[in-house]
Design a protein around this motif. Sequence first.
Motif, PDB file in Angstrom:
ATOM      1  N   ILE A  17      29.857  36.972 132.276  1.00 32.74           N
ATOM      2  CA  ILE A  17      30.271  37.131 130.900  1.00 32.74           C
ATOM      3  C   ILE A  17      29.058  37.721 129.874  1.00 32.74           C
ATOM      4  O   ILE A  17      28.108  36.838 129.912  1.00 32.74           O
ATOM      5  CB  ILE A  17      31.108  36.201 130.303  1.00 32.74           C
ATOM      6  N   LYS A  18      29.343  38.529 129.042  1.00 34.57           N
ATOM      7  CA  LYS A  18      28.153  38.880 128.160  1.00 34.57           C
ATOM      8  C   LYS A  18      28.543  38.801 126.941  1.00 34.57           C
ATOM      9  O   LYS A  18      29.629  39.281 126.413  1.00 34.57           O
ATOM     10  CB  LYS A  18      27.699  40.449 128.598  1.00 34.57           C
ATOM     11  N   LEU A  19      27.487  38.401 126.046  1.00 28.29           N
ATOM     12  CA  LEU A  19      27.766  38.325 124.372  1.00 28.29           C
ATOM     13  C   LEU A  19      26.741  39.012 123.918  1.00 28.29           C
ATOM     14  O   LEU A  19      25.439  38.859 124.376  1.00 28.29           O
ATOM     15  CB  LEU A  19      27.718  36.836 124.107  1.00 28.29           C
ATOM     16  N   LEU A  20      26.813  39.722 122.904  1.00 31.60           N
ATOM     17  CA  LEU A  20      25.999  40.753 122.181  1.00 31.60           C
ATOM     18  C   LEU A  20      25.987  40.685 120.694  1.00 31.60           C
ATOM     19  O   LEU A  20      27.181  40.765 120.179  1.00 31.60           O
ATOM     20  CB  LEU A  20      26.154  42.273 122.663  1.00 31.60           C
ATOM     21  N   LEU A  21      24.951  40.442 120.040  1.00 33.75           N
ATOM     22  CA  LEU A  21      25.104  40.409 118.767  1.00 33.75           C
ATOM     23  C   LEU A  21      24.059  41.064 118.094  1.00 33.75           C
ATOM     24  O   LEU A  21      22.627  41.072 118.414  1.00 33.75           O
ATOM     25  CB  LEU A  21      24.881  38.821 118.023  1.00 33.75           C
ATOM     26  N   ASP A  22      24.129  41.795 116.641  1.00 34.99           N
ATOM     27  CA  ASP A  22      23.069  42.467 116.238  1.00 34.99           C
ATOM     28  C   ASP A  22      22.995  41.675 114.784  1.00 34.99           C
ATOM     29  O   ASP A  22      23.792  41.047 114.196  1.00 34.99           O
ATOM     30  CB  ASP A  22      23.757  43.772 115.482  1.00 34.99           C
ATOM     31  N   SER A  23      21.865  41.505 114.214  1.00 38.26           N
ATOM     32  CA  SER A  23      21.446  40.930 112.913  1.00 38.26           C
ATOM     33  C   SER A  23      21.573  39.655 112.839  1.00 38.26           C
ATOM     34  O   SER A  23      22.019  39.033 111.852  1.00 38.26           O
ATOM     35  CB  SER A  23      22.398  41.512 111.784  1.00 38.26           C
ATOM     36  N   LEU A  24      21.271  38.852 113.887  1.00 41.77           N
ATOM     37  CA  LEU A  24      21.416  37.226 114.073  1.00 41.77           C
ATOM     38  C   LEU A  24      20.152  36.963 113.096  1.00 41.77           C
ATOM     39  O   LEU A  24      18.972  37.008 113.613  1.00 41.77           O
ATOM     40  CB  LEU A  24      21.343  37.004 115.516  1.00 41.77           C
ATOM     41  N   THR A  25      20.574  36.165 112.009  1.00 37.06           N
ATOM     42  CA  THR A  25      19.575  35.686 111.338  1.00 37.06           C
ATOM     43  C   THR A  25      19.521  34.265 110.848  1.00 37.06           C
ATOM     44  O   THR A  25      18.690  33.660 110.575  1.00 37.06           O
ATOM     45  CB  THR A  25      19.281  36.465 109.908  1.00 37.06           C
ATOM     46  N   SER A  26      20.908  33.636 110.948  1.00 34.94           N
ATOM     47  CA  SER A  26      21.285  32.455 110.738  1.00 34.94           C
ATOM     48  C   SER A  26      22.453  31.933 111.348  1.00 34.94           C
ATOM     49  O   SER A  26      23.056  32.538 111.817  1.00 34.94           O
ATOM     50  CB  SER A  26      21.089  32.090 108.959  1.00 34.94           C
ATOM     51  N   ASP A  27      22.808  30.521 110.945  1.00 39.78           N
ATOM     52  CA  ASP A  27      24.051  29.955 111.432  1.00 39.78           C
ATOM     53  C   ASP A  27      25.051  30.701 110.790  1.00 39.78           C
ATOM     54  O   ASP A  27      24.758  31.331 109.687  1.00 39.78           O
ATOM     55  CB  ASP A  27      24.286  28.552 110.961  1.00 39.78           C
ATOM     56  N   GLY A  28      26.320  30.794 111.294  1.00 37.94           N
ATOM     57  CA  GLY A  28      27.267  31.698 110.594  1.00 37.94           C
ATOM     58  C   GLY A  28      28.180  32.371 111.761  1.00 37.94           C
ATOM     59  O   GLY A  28      27.984  32.247 112.725  1.00 37.94           O
ATOM     60  N   VAL A  29      29.123  33.272 111.013  1.00 39.57           N
ATOM     61  CA  VAL A  29      30.155  33.944 111.949  1.00 39.57           C
ATOM     62  C   VAL A  29      29.610  35.483 112.102  1.00 39.57           C
ATOM     63  O   VAL A  29      29.488  35.986 111.132  1.00 39.57           O
ATOM     64  CB  VAL A  29      31.306  33.882 111.426  1.00 39.57           C
ATOM     65  N   TYR A  30      29.579  36.016 113.382  1.00 36.81           N
ATOM     66  CA  TYR A  30      29.060  37.161 113.584  1.00 36.81           C
ATOM     67  C   TYR A  30      30.185  37.906 114.413  1.00 36.81           C
ATOM     68  O   TYR A  30      30.726  37.704 115.203  1.00 36.81           O
ATOM     69  CB  TYR A  30      27.584  37.122 114.393  1.00 36.81           C
ATOM     70  N   ASN A  31      30.361  39.420 114.043  1.00 32.12           N
ATOM     71  CA  ASN A  31      30.949  40.171 115.013  1.00 32.12           C
ATOM     72  C   ASN A  31      30.095  40.561 116.215  1.00 32.12           C
ATOM     73  O   ASN A  31      28.993  41.065 116.212  1.00 32.12           O
ATOM     74  CB  ASN A  31      31.425  41.503 114.196  1.00 32.12           C
ATOM     75  N   MET A  32      30.805  40.619 117.231  1.00 34.76           N
ATOM     76  CA  MET A  32      30.025  41.086 118.450  1.00 34.76           C
ATOM     77  C   MET A  32      29.878  42.653 118.396  1.00 34.76           C
ATOM     78  O   MET A  32      30.600  43.358 117.867  1.00 34.76           O
ATOM     79  CB  MET A  32      30.779  40.708 119.963  1.00 34.76           C
ATOM     80  N   ARG A  33      28.625  43.025 118.916  1.00 34.29           N
ATOM     81  CA  ARG A  33      28.283  44.299 119.153  1.00 34.29           C
ATOM     82  C   ARG A  33      29.295  44.913 120.285  1.00 34.29           C
ATOM     83  O   ARG A  33      29.160  44.578 121.354  1.00 34.29           O
ATOM     84  CB  ARG A  33      26.850  44.519 119.574  1.00 34.29           C
ATOM     85  N   VAL A  34      30.083  45.897 119.790  1.00 38.43           N
ATOM     86  CA  VAL A  34      30.948  46.468 120.790  1.00 38.43           C
ATOM     87  C   VAL A  34      30.980  48.074 120.474  1.00 38.43           C
ATOM     88  O   VAL A  34      30.969  48.369 119.634  1.00 38.43           O
ATOM     89  CB  VAL A  34      32.494  45.945 120.219  1.00 38.43           C
TER      90      VAL A  34
END
Length: 175
Positions: free
Chosen positions: A84-101
């Motif tokens: 299973i793969k998780l990808l995120l852009d612009s991770l800078t701090s705690d919080g909610v992020y949309n996955m890179r899709v």
Amino acid sequence: MLCGVGCKKEVADPDSSNPNVLPSLTHEGKNTFGCLVNGEVWVAYRSYKVGGGVSLDGYYDSQTKYFQLVASRRVEDENRFESIKLLLDSLTSDGVYNMRVNHLSTKGLTDYLGNYNCSRYYYDTTLVHQVSIETFLPEQGIISGTFEMDLINPSCPGDTIKIREGRFDWRMTVY
């Protein structure tokens, strides 16, 4: 959380490496990853073999803020090998992020041994897939969070992989 009759889910001690028990949500870099895949417990796990792979692999690029985490599960006696793969852009701090899709190019789940109807399932681009980063400590190399997603494969119409109650606690590599 509400469960219907017959709902059974075990939660492991934070140090457990049992591939059949969902790990506790921790924030210490314990290298755990687990979720429910279509209601079944799925835990990153690989039995030890000299020269064998690892159950969690990925990276965080401190300059581009790109984060990738790949969890693998290889259980020989069940003939299972999946990731299973998780990808995120612009991770800078705690919080909610949309996955890179990217449309049907970002694999969310890969089945290497044919236990699902299709071997690859992609992020359903009609839905928002989010990861809640609960601990982001790049100085200590720790990232933890929760996630949920639905995955599809157009070659298997009507076959959706529903991933729920996902959690991870990873000691990351920072570049």
